[in-house]
Design an enzyme around this catalytic site. Structure first.
Site, PDB file in Angstrom:
ATOM      1  N   LYS A  13       0.840  -1.217   0.000  1.00 20.98           N
ATOM      2  CA  LYS A  13       0.000   0.000   0.000  1.00 20.98           C
ATOM      3  C   LYS A  13       0.865   1.254   0.000  1.00 20.98           C
ATOM      4  O   LYS A  13       0.624   2.176  -0.768  1.00 20.98           O
ATOM      5  CB  LYS A  13      -0.901   0.067   1.256  1.00 20.98           C
ATOM      6  CG  LYS A  13      -1.935  -1.019   1.362  1.00 20.98           C
ATOM      7  CD  LYS A  13      -2.854  -0.782   2.556  1.00 20.98           C
ATOM      8  CE  LYS A  13      -2.146  -0.785   3.909  1.00 20.98           C
ATOM      9  NZ  LYS A  13      -1.576  -2.096   4.286  1.00 20.98           N
ATOM     10  N   ARG A  88      -9.149   1.274   9.198  1.00 17.18           N
ATOM     11  CA  ARG A  88      -8.701  -0.085   9.490  1.00 17.18           C
ATOM     12  C   ARG A  88      -9.743  -0.869  10.276  1.00 17.18           C
ATOM     13  O   ARG A  88      -9.520  -2.040  10.579  1.00 17.18           O
ATOM     14  CB  ARG A  88      -7.425  -0.011  10.328  1.00 17.18           C
ATOM     15  CG  ARG A  88      -6.147  -0.385   9.571  1.00 17.18           C
ATOM     16  CD  ARG A  88      -5.033  -0.276  10.581  1.00 17.18           C
ATOM     17  NE  ARG A  88      -3.820  -0.929  10.224  1.00 17.18           N
ATOM     18  CZ  ARG A  88      -2.785  -0.340   9.623  1.00 17.18           C
ATOM     19  NH1 ARG A  88      -2.880   0.888   9.206  1.00 17.18           N
ATOM     20  NH2 ARG A  88      -1.667  -1.015   9.446  1.00 17.18           N
ATOM     21  N   ARG A 127      11.388  -6.101   4.272  1.00 22.25           N
ATOM     22  CA  ARG A 127      11.410  -4.654   4.527  1.00 22.25           C
ATOM     23  C   ARG A 127      12.269  -4.351   5.761  1.00 22.25           C
ATOM     24  O   ARG A 127      13.015  -3.385   5.783  1.00 22.25           O
ATOM     25  CB  ARG A 127       9.980  -4.134   4.716  1.00 22.25           C
ATOM     26  CG  ARG A 127       9.924  -2.650   5.073  1.00 22.25           C
ATOM     27  CD  ARG A 127       8.515  -2.094   4.959  1.00 22.25           C
ATOM     28  NE  ARG A 127       7.618  -2.655   5.934  1.00 22.25           N
ATOM     29  CZ  ARG A 127       6.288  -2.529   5.899  1.00 22.25           C
ATOM     30  NH1 ARG A 127       5.709  -1.892   4.912  1.00 22.25           N
ATOM     31  NH2 ARG A 127       5.537  -3.057   6.827  1.00 22.25           N
ATOM     32  N   ARG A 135      11.693   0.111  11.547  1.00 19.85           N
ATOM     33  CA  ARG A 135      10.364   0.026  12.146  1.00 19.85           C
ATOM     34  C   ARG A 135      10.350  -1.067  13.203  1.00 19.85           C
ATOM     35  O   ARG A 135      10.619  -2.228  12.920  1.00 19.85           O
ATOM     36  CB  ARG A 135       9.320  -0.293  11.067  1.00 19.85           C
ATOM     37  CG  ARG A 135       8.897   0.922  10.301  1.00 19.85           C
ATOM     38  CD  ARG A 135       7.832   0.585   9.289  1.00 19.85           C
ATOM     39  NE  ARG A 135       6.641   0.000   9.895  1.00 19.85           N
ATOM     40  CZ  ARG A 135       5.468  -0.046   9.277  1.00 19.85           C
ATOM     41  NH1 ARG A 135       5.323   0.466   8.079  1.00 19.85           N
ATOM     42  NH2 ARG A 135       4.439  -0.595   9.868  1.00 19.85           N
ATOM     43  N   ARG A 146       0.050  -8.597  13.246  1.00 16.96           N
ATOM     44  CA  ARG A 146      -0.604  -7.558  12.442  1.00 16.96           C
ATOM     45  C   ARG A 146      -1.517  -8.177  11.391  1.00 16.96           C
ATOM     46  O   ARG A 146      -2.565  -7.635  11.068  1.00 16.96           O
ATOM     47  CB  ARG A 146       0.451  -6.636  11.812  1.00 16.96           C
ATOM     48  CG  ARG A 146       1.123  -5.742  12.877  1.00 16.96           C
ATOM     49  CD  ARG A 146       2.362  -5.068  12.352  1.00 16.96           C
ATOM     50  NE  ARG A 146       2.053  -4.122  11.310  1.00 16.96           N
ATOM     51  CZ  ARG A 146       2.852  -3.837  10.290  1.00 16.96           C
ATOM     52  NH1 ARG A 146       4.019  -4.451  10.174  1.00 16.96           N
ATOM     53  NH2 ARG A 146       2.505  -2.968   9.398  1.00 16.96           N
TER      54      ARG A 146
HETATM   55  P1  AMP Z   1       1.106   1.028   8.969  1.00 19.19           P
HETATM   56  O1  AMP Z   1       2.269   1.919   8.741  1.00 19.19           O
HETATM   57  O2  AMP Z   1      -0.133   1.460   8.219  1.00 19.19           O
HETATM   58  O3  AMP Z   1       1.425  -0.416   8.747  1.00 19.19           O
HETATM   59  O4  AMP Z   1       0.724   1.168  10.510  1.00 19.19           O
HETATM   60  C1  AMP Z   1       1.631   0.804  11.538  1.00 19.19           C
HETATM   61  C2  AMP Z   1       0.897   0.708  12.865  1.00 19.19           C
HETATM   62  O5  AMP Z   1       0.323   1.985  13.178  1.00 19.19           O
HETATM   63  C3  AMP Z   1      -0.274  -0.256  12.885  1.00 19.19           C
HETATM   64  O6  AMP Z   1       0.130  -1.593  13.136  1.00 19.19           O
HETATM   65  C4  AMP Z   1      -1.103   0.324  14.024  1.00 19.19           C
HETATM   66  O7  AMP Z   1      -0.547   0.011  15.289  1.00 19.19           O
HETATM   67  C5  AMP Z   1      -0.935   1.822  13.805  1.00 19.19           C
HETATM   68  N1  AMP Z   1      -1.969   2.331  12.900  1.00 19.19           N
HETATM   69  C6  AMP Z   1      -1.772   2.882  11.665  1.00 19.19           C
HETATM   70  N2  AMP Z   1      -2.949   3.233  11.108  1.00 19.19           N
HETATM   71  C7  AMP Z   1      -3.912   2.895  12.007  1.00 19.19           C
HETATM   72  C8  AMP Z   1      -5.325   2.974  12.005  1.00 19.19           C
HETATM   73  N3  AMP Z   1      -6.003   3.461  10.965  1.00 19.19           N
HETATM   74  N4  AMP Z   1      -5.985   2.513  13.100  1.00 19.19           N
HETATM   75  C9  AMP Z   1      -5.315   2.022  14.166  1.00 19.19           C
HETATM   76  N5  AMP Z   1      -3.991   1.895  14.216  1.00 19.19           N
HETATM   77  C10 AMP Z   1      -3.280   2.326  13.146  1.00 19.19           C
END
Ligand code: AMP
Length: 189
Positions: A13, A88, A127, A135, A146
């Site tokens: 994404k 999400r 990654r 990260r 996740r």
């Molecule tokens: P991402 O970079 O989108 O993979 O997000 C990394 C982490 O940020 C996720 O595993 C969640 O802990 C938190 N996070 C990001 N976006 C959301 C969201 N829309 N709702 C809840 N937690 C989020």
């Protein structure tokens, strides 16, 4: 163009969103990036989110809905935006719907990027290697967590947006450029 990119962790994404920023001339709005920024700056929100993110759980709906609502008011979002990693959960999607309605805006499309589950944990591990473990949530154990969270809380959004007639599905297993081409084609952009 107002767009949501939906899909499991590691499906690409973020990669696609960054390419589409250049193609479509609209900003990427990644709640994950905004939360990581808050952690780096050690804000109260960042401190509260860090532990939750590190274990692969979701930050509360209220926090991310607040982030997005504020971000959507920025001038660069006027021509449109690419939501990456939000919504999400179904409550987040409901909140987004209400928020857009209040702002007099409408979503154009939701693109679900799909992939075989077995490849996703490996992609996240790759990654982690490439970014030198930048990260804290990029390791196999947290990646599996996740994915579980995705299946339980986020995957229902595919049916949710299908029901609204907004869903387009793209195969995320193809090479990056092909995935981009498929998204652009699906959008008729
Ligand atoms: P991402 O970079 O989108 O993979 O997000 C990394 C982490 O940020 C996720 O595993 C969640 O802990 C938190 N996070 C990001 N976006 C959301 C969201 N829309 N709702 C809840 N937690 C989020």
């Amino acid at each position: 163009m107002r767009l949501i990119l939906l899909g499991p962790p590691g499906v690409g994404k973020g990669t696609q969103a960054k390419i589409l920023v250049g193609r479509l001339g609209i900003p990427q709005l990644s709640t994950g990036d905004i939360l990581r920024g808050a952690i780096a700056q050690k804000t109260a929100m960042g401190l509260a989110a860090k532990e939750i993110m590190d274990r692969g759980d979701l930050v509360s709906d209220d926090i991310v809905v607040g982030i997005v609502s504020e971000r959507l008011d920025a001038p660069d979002c006027k021509p449109g935006f690419i939501l990456d990693g939000f919504p999400r959960t179904v409550p987040q999607a409901d909140a987004l719907g209400k928020m857009l309605e209040q702002k007099g805006l409408r979503l154009d499309a939701v693109v679900a990027i799909t992939a075989e589950e077995g490849t996703l944990v490996a992609r996240v591990a790759k990654r982690a290697n490439e970014t030198g473990g930048a990260r804290a949530d990029d390791n196999a154990e947290v990646a599996r967590k996740r994915l579980e969270v995705y299946r339980e809380l986020t995957e229902p959004l595919i049916a949710y947006y299908k029901g609204k007639g907004l869903l387009k599905t793209v195969d995320g297993m193809a090479p990056v450029d092909d995935v981009t081409a498929a998204i652009v084609h699906a959008l008729g952009a």
